[in-house]
Design a protein around this motif. Structure first.
Motif: not given
Length: 201
Positions: A56-60, A123-124, A186-191, A132-140
């Motif tokens: 999720p961070g890498a995609r952000n 974003g993510y 919203p949550t903090k990104r690029l941590r 592991y898991g559910y980050d793409d589902i949460h984004f969807y």
């Protein structure tokens, strides 16, 4: 023009196939043990903090440094020139996200979205990183609430999952509990720390 965004964690066997397609591509090296280094014709950035399951961070980060329309895809898939030709016949519109298919099954981890809409939904959520898991589902789920979701499942990316799966324990229980509690806040990104490796076309 659409930029294809991959995240990399040591799947070096996938790189030549990506190069061979000749598409506008960005790869985020997620602090892999085998640093990707520079690749002619492909933009590369590297996360320098070692965080487990940090996709999720890498995609952000990828969306942070890309512009315009972006096709986000896993490294064990391959977006082909033929896929891009099919997308040229689609009237992409802001306020929408377009989910593509894959050869074996449908999923929610191959999609085209404009950067502005990625930012609109926040974003993510990097609270999912570390497990592991559910980050793409949460984004969807956020997309379904804030954007128009379109299915382009007839456009199928190639799949190399058996060859290129990421290492690590895939225990999704922690993130399953997390997604049950999560809303759209919203949550903090690029941590994490990161750097450009190669940034010219």
């Amino acid at each position: 023009m659409i930029t294809v965004l991959y995240t990399y964690f040591g799947q070096r066997e996938r790189i030549q196939g990506i190069i061979s397609q000749g598409l506008k591509t960005v790869i985020i090296d997620d602090c892999s043990k085998e640093p990707l280094g520079s690749i002619d014709g492909i933009r590369v950035a590297r996360i320098t903090d070692d965080i487990k399951w940090n996709q999720p961070g890498a995609r952000n980060l990828g969306f942070h440094i890309c512009e315009g329309w972006i096709l986000c895809v896993d490294i064990d898939h391959l977006v082909t020139k033929e896929n891009m030709e099919q997308l040229k016949n689609t009237n992409l519109r802001r306020g929408c996200v377009y989910y593509l298919g894959r050869e074996d099954t449908n999923s929610v981890n191959i999609y085209v979205i404009h950067k502005d809409d990625f930012e609109k939904i926040g974003g993510y959520d990097e609270d999912f990183c570390g497990n592991y898991g559910y980050d793409d589902i949460h984004f969807y789920n956020k997309c379904t609430k804030l954007l128009d979701v379109h299915e382009l499942r007839h456009i199928k990316a190639k799949v190399y999952a058996e060859e290129s799966s990421s290492e690590g324990v895939r225990d999704s229980n922690h993130n399953l509990e997390l997604i049950r509690k999560k809303g759209n806040e919203p949550t903090k990104r690029l941590r994490f720390n990161w750097e450009y490796v190669f940034w010219t076309w």
